[in-house]
Design a protein around this motif. Structure first.
Motif, mmCIF file in Angstrom:
data_model
loop_
_atom_site.group_PDB
_atom_site.id
_atom_site.type_symbol
_atom_site.label_atom_id
_atom_site.label_comp_id
_atom_site.label_asym_id
_atom_site.label_seq_id
_atom_site.Cartn_x
_atom_site.Cartn_y
_atom_site.Cartn_z
ATOM 1 N N MET A 53 -24.877 37.570 77.068
ATOM 2 C CA MET A 53 -24.062 37.713 75.864
ATOM 3 C C MET A 53 -24.967 37.865 74.645
ATOM 4 O O MET A 53 -25.926 37.110 74.475
ATOM 5 N N THR A 54 -24.696 38.824 73.819
ATOM 6 C CA THR A 54 -25.483 39.047 72.619
ATOM 7 C C THR A 54 -25.164 37.987 71.571
ATOM 8 O O THR A 54 -24.003 37.686 71.308
ATOM 9 N N ALA A 55 -26.214 37.412 70.985
ATOM 10 C CA ALA A 55 -26.008 36.408 69.949
ATOM 11 C C ALA A 55 -25.373 37.052 68.727
ATOM 12 O O ALA A 55 -25.664 38.201 68.388
ATOM 13 N N SER A 56 -24.504 36.292 68.064
ATOM 14 C CA SER A 56 -23.835 36.814 66.870
ATOM 15 C C SER A 56 -24.618 36.522 65.602
ATOM 16 O O SER A 56 -24.200 36.926 64.510
ATOM 17 N N LEU A 57 -25.744 35.819 65.730
ATOM 18 C CA LEU A 57 -26.583 35.471 64.589
ATOM 19 C C LEU A 57 -27.983 36.029 64.807
ATOM 20 O O LEU A 57 -28.547 35.907 65.902
ATOM 21 N N ARG A 58 -28.543 36.621 63.766
ATOM 22 C CA ARG A 58 -29.910 37.129 63.831
ATOM 23 C C ARG A 58 -30.656 36.664 62.591
ATOM 24 O O ARG A 58 -30.258 36.964 61.467
ATOM 25 N N LEU A 59 -31.750 35.949 62.822
ATOM 26 C CA LEU A 59 -32.565 35.421 61.735
ATOM 27 C C LEU A 59 -33.756 36.328 61.494
ATOM 28 O O LEU A 59 -34.587 36.526 62.382
ATOM 29 N N HIS A 60 -33.839 36.888 60.305
ATOM 30 C CA HIS A 60 -35.013 37.641 59.873
ATOM 31 C C HIS A 60 -35.988 36.631 59.281
ATOM 32 O O HIS A 60 -35.676 35.967 58.283
ATOM 33 N N TYR A 61 -37.164 36.527 59.894
ATOM 34 C CA TYR A 61 -38.054 35.418 59.582
ATOM 35 C C TYR A 61 -39.504 35.875 59.518
ATOM 36 O O TYR A 61 -39.875 36.943 60.000
ATOM 37 N N ALA A 62 -40.320 35.027 58.903
ATOM 38 C CA ALA A 62 -41.768 35.092 59.036
ATOM 39 C C ALA A 62 -42.231 33.673 59.336
ATOM 40 O O ALA A 62 -41.619 32.706 58.867
ATOM 41 N N PRO A 63 -43.290 33.501 60.126
ATOM 42 C CA PRO A 63 -43.729 32.156 60.467
ATOM 43 C C PRO A 63 -44.049 31.323 59.222
ATOM 44 O O PRO A 63 -44.664 31.808 58.266
ATOM 45 N N ASP A 64 -43.608 30.076 59.241
ATOM 46 C CA ASP A 64 -43.934 29.102 58.198
ATOM 47 C C ASP A 64 -43.486 29.558 56.816
ATOM 48 O O ASP A 64 -44.139 29.281 55.813
ATOM 49 N N ASN A 65 -42.372 30.272 56.773
ATOM 50 C CA ASN A 65 -41.732 30.659 55.519
ATOM 51 C C ASN A 65 -40.418 29.891 55.384
ATOM 52 O O ASN A 65 -40.075 29.061 56.226
ATOM 53 N N ALA A 66 -39.659 30.184 54.356
ATOM 54 C CA ALA A 66 -38.398 29.486 54.136
ATOM 55 C C ALA A 66 -37.422 29.689 55.289
ATOM 56 O O ALA A 66 -36.505 28.881 55.490
ATOM 57 N N SER A 67 -37.625 30.732 56.058
ATOM 58 C CA SER A 67 -36.812 30.947 57.255
ATOM 59 C C SER A 67 -36.931 29.792 58.238
ATOM 60 O O SER A 67 -36.033 29.577 59.067
ATOM 61 N N LEU A 68 -38.020 29.026 58.155
ATOM 62 C CA LEU A 68 -38.184 27.863 59.023
ATOM 63 C C LEU A 68 -37.061 26.849 58.796
ATOM 64 O O LEU A 68 -36.604 26.207 59.750
ATOM 65 N N CYS A 69 -36.603 26.707 57.560
ATOM 66 C CA CYS A 69 -35.500 25.788 57.263
ATOM 67 C C CYS A 69 -34.243 26.197 58.023
ATOM 68 O O CYS A 69 -33.519 25.351 58.568
ATOM 69 N N VAL A 70 -33.991 27.498 58.067
ATOM 70 C CA VAL A 70 -32.811 28.011 58.759
ATOM 71 C C VAL A 70 -32.996 27.905 60.268
ATOM 72 O O VAL A 70 -32.055 27.562 60.999
ATOM 73 N N ARG A 71 -34.197 28.186 60.759
ATOM 74 C CA ARG A 71 -34.448 28.042 62.201
ATOM 75 C C ARG A 71 -34.194 26.605 62.647
ATOM 76 O O ARG A 71 -33.595 26.361 63.703
#
Length: 228
Positions: free
Chosen positions: A1-19
């Motif tokens: 099943m394809t995930a309905s959420l996709r996180l655009h991230y870079a390592p150790d950036n603010a995306s880490l909070c969302v991860r």
């Protein structure tokens, strides 16, 4: 099943909070690396998702979202975890601290890390002023009332946001000798509890953060991409 959420991230950036939040929620999600070495966050394709050209973006069934705090609040409400429900009196203070992290602490850290974006003058003078401001903000959080999420060890949107922000002053922003998280015992205890959670272990493994990413951080060694 394809995930309905996709996180655009870079390592150790603010995306880490969302991860961290996604891992706490146990929701399936995909990741899309944003290559900072090639400044991919300023590409036309990425700007179509986030016109600010900043990381992260979370693609949802309702369209792409940007702003870390907004994403965390949406996730908490969408999946009924990480924040008290709107009918709970504790909701007010939870939202208050989430916004404080987003609107006060995080922007102050950005001034420390990217002084050229804030002044054409003496960058080190700005950094020193910012270090003083951050010290006062950490002092405030150390003594904060109505912030039980710091002490319980349970998952929260605020905790997912705060943990990486406690990591970065030890690594970035010029002279890092001013920052010793042990100076704030409450924050140090929070950092140690947070990094022991299964969700944080998975996130740290995915981004190469090491075993003590929040209480005793080291430069990340990610399997893909770059933090800067």
């Amino acid at each position: 099943m394809t995930a309905s959420l996709r996180l655009h991230y870079a390592p150790d950036n603010a995306s880490l909070c969302v991860r961290l939040a996604l891992e706490e929620l146990g929701q399936p999600y995909e990741t899309q690396l944003v290559d900072r070495r090639s400044v991919a966050q300023k590409s036309s394709a990425y700007l179509a998702l986030n016109p600010n050209g900043l990381i992260p973006v979370l693609e949802t069934p309702h369209g792409p979202m940007f702003e870390t705090g907004a994403i965390l609040l949406w996730l908490a409400d969408e999946y009924d975890l990480l924040m008290p429900p709107v009918t709970d009196p504790a909701r007010a203070h939870a939202v208050q601290w989430l916004f404080w992290i987003a609107n006060t602490l995080h922007p102050t850290l950005r001034m420390l890390f990217y002084p050229t974006q804030y002044t054409d003058g003496d960058h080190e003078a700005l950094r020193q002023t910012t270090r003083n401001r951050l010290t006062a903000q950490f002092d405030l959080l150390q003594e904060a009332p109505n912030a039980d999420w710091l002490d319980t060890g349970g998952p929260s949107a605020q905790g997912c946001y705060l943990a990486p922000l406690l990591r970065w002053p030890a690594l970035f922003g010029g002279d890092t000798g001013w920052y010793k998280i042990e100076h704030w015992p409450r924050l140090h205890a929070f950092a140690k509890r947070m990094e022991q959670r299964d969700a944080a272990v998975r996130a740290a493994t995915a981004e190469g953060l090491g075993p003590t990413p929040f209480s005793s951080p080291h430069t990340c060694n990610p399997p893909e991409g770059s933090a800067v």
